[in-house]
Scaffold this motif. Sequence first.
Motif, PDB file in Angstrom:
ATOM      1  N   TYR A  70       0.811  -1.174  -0.157  1.00  0.00           N
ATOM      2  CA  TYR A  70       0.273   0.004   0.179  1.00  0.00           C
ATOM      3  C   TYR A  70       0.803   1.162  -0.119  1.00  0.00           C
ATOM      4  N   ARG A  71       0.832   1.902  -1.131  1.00  0.00           N
ATOM      5  CA  ARG A  71       1.573   3.072  -1.255  1.00  0.00           C
ATOM      6  C   ARG A  71       0.771   4.626  -1.127  1.00  0.00           C
ATOM      7  N   SER A  72       1.436   5.633  -0.683  1.00  0.00           N
ATOM      8  CA  SER A  72       0.909   6.887  -0.908  1.00  0.00           C
ATOM      9  C   SER A  72       1.805   7.964  -1.164  1.00  0.00           C
ATOM     10  N   ASP A  73       1.552   8.921  -1.021  1.00  0.00           N
ATOM     11  CA  ASP A  73       2.700  10.057  -1.547  1.00  0.00           C
ATOM     12  C   ASP A  73       3.877  10.233  -0.713  1.00  0.00           C
ATOM     13  N   SER A  74       3.858   9.621   0.450  1.00  0.00           N
ATOM     14  CA  SER A  74       4.792   9.412   1.419  1.00  0.00           C
ATOM     15  C   SER A  74       5.835   8.258   1.332  1.00  0.00           C
ATOM     16  N   GLY A  75       5.297   7.436   0.575  1.00  0.00           N
ATOM     17  CA  GLY A  75       6.064   6.030   0.176  1.00  0.00           C
ATOM     18  C   GLY A  75       5.116   4.966   0.760  1.00  0.00           C
ATOM     19  N   VAL A  76       5.827   3.723   1.044  1.00  0.00           N
ATOM     20  CA  VAL A  76       4.997   2.579   1.474  1.00  0.00           C
ATOM     21  C   VAL A  76       4.517   2.722   2.788  1.00  0.00           C
ATOM     22  N   ASP A  77       3.321   2.604   2.985  1.00  0.00           N
ATOM     23  CA  ASP A  77       2.518   2.769   4.251  1.00  0.00           C
ATOM     24  C   ASP A  77       2.380   1.396   4.945  1.00  0.00           C
ATOM     25  N   LYS A  78       2.027   0.241   4.185  1.00  0.00           N
ATOM     26  CA  LYS A  78       1.674  -1.033   4.679  1.00  0.00           C
ATOM     27  C   LYS A  78       2.041  -2.077   3.713  1.00  0.00           C
ATOM     28  N   VAL A  79       2.339  -3.324   4.325  1.00  0.00           N
ATOM     29  CA  VAL A  79       2.424  -4.145   3.566  1.00  0.00           C
ATOM     30  C   VAL A  79       1.677  -5.620   4.322  1.00  0.00           C
ATOM     31  N   ILE A  80       0.950  -6.266   3.545  1.00  0.00           N
ATOM     32  CA  ILE A  80       0.184  -7.492   4.114  1.00  0.00           C
ATOM     33  C   ILE A  80       0.756  -8.619   3.159  1.00  0.00           C
ATOM     34  N   ALA A  81       1.285  -9.683   4.032  1.00  0.00           N
ATOM     35  CA  ALA A  81       1.680 -10.914   3.302  1.00  0.00           C
ATOM     36  C   ALA A  81       0.830 -12.206   3.684  1.00  0.00           C
ATOM     37  N   LYS A  82       0.527 -12.835   2.916  1.00  0.00           N
ATOM     38  CA  LYS A  82      -0.049 -14.064   3.048  1.00  0.00           C
ATOM     39  C   LYS A  82       0.652 -15.445   2.629  1.00  0.00           C
ATOM     40  N   GLY A  83       0.498 -16.441   3.334  1.00  0.00           N
ATOM     41  CA  GLY A  83       1.002 -17.702   2.534  1.00  0.00           C
ATOM     42  C   GLY A  83       1.272 -18.956   3.712  1.00  0.00           C
ATOM     43  N   LYS A  84       1.844 -19.758   3.087  1.00  0.00           N
ATOM     44  CA  LYS A  84       1.925 -20.949   4.075  1.00  0.00           C
ATOM     45  C   LYS A  84       3.389 -21.382   4.278  1.00  0.00           C
ATOM     46  N   LEU A  85       4.041 -20.648   4.981  1.00  0.00           N
ATOM     47  CA  LEU A  85       3.992 -19.428   5.994  1.00  0.00           C
ATOM     48  C   LEU A  85       4.604 -18.276   5.342  1.00  0.00           C
ATOM     49  N   ALA A  86       3.979 -17.190   5.590  1.00  0.00           N
ATOM     50  CA  ALA A  86       4.479 -15.881   5.303  1.00  0.00           C
ATOM     51  C   ALA A  86       5.796 -15.646   6.176  1.00  0.00           C
ATOM     52  N   HIS A  87       6.810 -14.889   5.825  1.00  0.00           N
ATOM     53  CA  HIS A  87       7.880 -14.893   6.592  1.00  0.00           C
ATOM     54  C   HIS A  87       8.295 -13.309   6.620  1.00  0.00           C
ATOM     55  N   PHE A  88       8.827 -12.854   7.828  1.00  0.00           N
ATOM     56  CA  PHE A  88       9.371 -11.578   8.204  1.00  0.00           C
ATOM     57  C   PHE A  88      10.489 -11.519   8.924  1.00  0.00           C
ATOM     58  N   ARG A  89      11.656 -10.901   8.280  1.00  0.00           N
ATOM     59  CA  ARG A  89      12.955 -10.988   8.945  1.00  0.00           C
ATOM     60  C   ARG A  89      13.469  -9.658   8.923  1.00  0.00           C
ATOM     61  N   GLN A  90      14.103  -9.216  10.317  1.00  0.00           N
ATOM     62  CA  GLN A  90      14.865  -8.036  10.327  1.00  0.00           C
ATOM     63  C   GLN A  90      15.855  -8.020  11.463  1.00  0.00           C
ATOM     64  N   LYS A  91      17.100  -7.378  11.041  1.00  0.00           N
ATOM     65  CA  LYS A  91      18.072  -7.214  12.167  1.00  0.00           C
ATOM     66  C   LYS A  91      17.929  -5.992  12.699  1.00  0.00           C
ATOM     67  N   ASN A  92      17.877  -6.239  13.904  1.00  0.00           N
ATOM     68  CA  ASN A  92      17.600  -5.030  14.937  1.00  0.00           C
ATOM     69  C   ASN A  92      18.825  -4.047  15.178  1.00  0.00           C
ATOM     70  N   THR A  93      19.971  -4.699  15.238  1.00  0.00           N
ATOM     71  CA  THR A  93      21.045  -3.987  15.583  1.00  0.00           C
ATOM     72  C   THR A  93      22.398  -4.635  14.570  1.00  0.00           C
ATOM     73  N   PRO A  94      23.460  -4.060  14.411  1.00  0.00           N
ATOM     74  CA  PRO A  94      24.402  -4.862  13.691  1.00  0.00           C
ATOM     75  C   PRO A  94      24.968  -5.943  14.308  1.00  0.00           C
ATOM     76  N   THR A  95      25.100  -6.203  15.683  1.00  0.00           N
ATOM     77  CA  THR A  95      25.515  -7.068  16.362  1.00  0.00           C
ATOM     78  C   THR A  95      24.691  -8.421  16.891  1.00  0.00           C
ATOM     79  N   ASP A  96      23.104  -7.851  16.822  1.00  0.00           N
ATOM     80  CA  ASP A  96      22.165  -8.666  17.335  1.00  0.00           C
ATOM     81  C   ASP A  96      21.901  -9.826  16.204  1.00  0.00           C
ATOM     82  N   PRO A  97      21.391 -10.909  16.581  1.00  0.00           N
ATOM     83  CA  PRO A  97      20.870 -11.888  15.544  1.00  0.00           C
ATOM     84  C   PRO A  97      19.498 -11.362  15.092  1.00  0.00           C
TER      85      PRO A  97
END
Length: 172
Positions: A70-97
Amino acid sequence: MRNSLGLVLATLFFLASGSALALPDDQNQPIHIAADKARINDKTGITTYTGNVIITQGSILIEGDQVELYRSDSGVDKVIAKGKLAHFRQKNTPTDPFTDAWGLHMVYQVNKQQLTITDQAKVIQGSDTFTGQRIEYDIDRSIVNAFGGTNKQQDSGRVKMVIQPKVSPDKP
């Protein structure tokens, strides 16, 4: 009472696990998307990707069978992912897993830095794990709310956590 206790334990677990702020560069990186099909609606600002969708932005990775952006003038506002299974990954800090999350349905509200995972929700941070029917993760504030449900396939819908002991650097 048990759901309240699980909610408190999940919140304490993530507060004690350190900062969950995303890498500072993530929001400033380009978004890369690969999928089998894409349907773009410029009037609504909604783009639907289907078929082995992979989205990356800095340390952020989102995968699903179908992803709506979902995009607006300010960029991407929302992302909806569906699947078997949908996956989200993010690194919190450079040293954290990496923090990984899975579920049949995910809503990532980019501006609020809020991730909501429903149906077979699971989050792993380092060697700690928890599951529930629904997990709400406030990335900026490092707060997780986990909720059970009535799904009998998930142990009567209870929230489950595995929290590993902290290992002291001076102890083997």
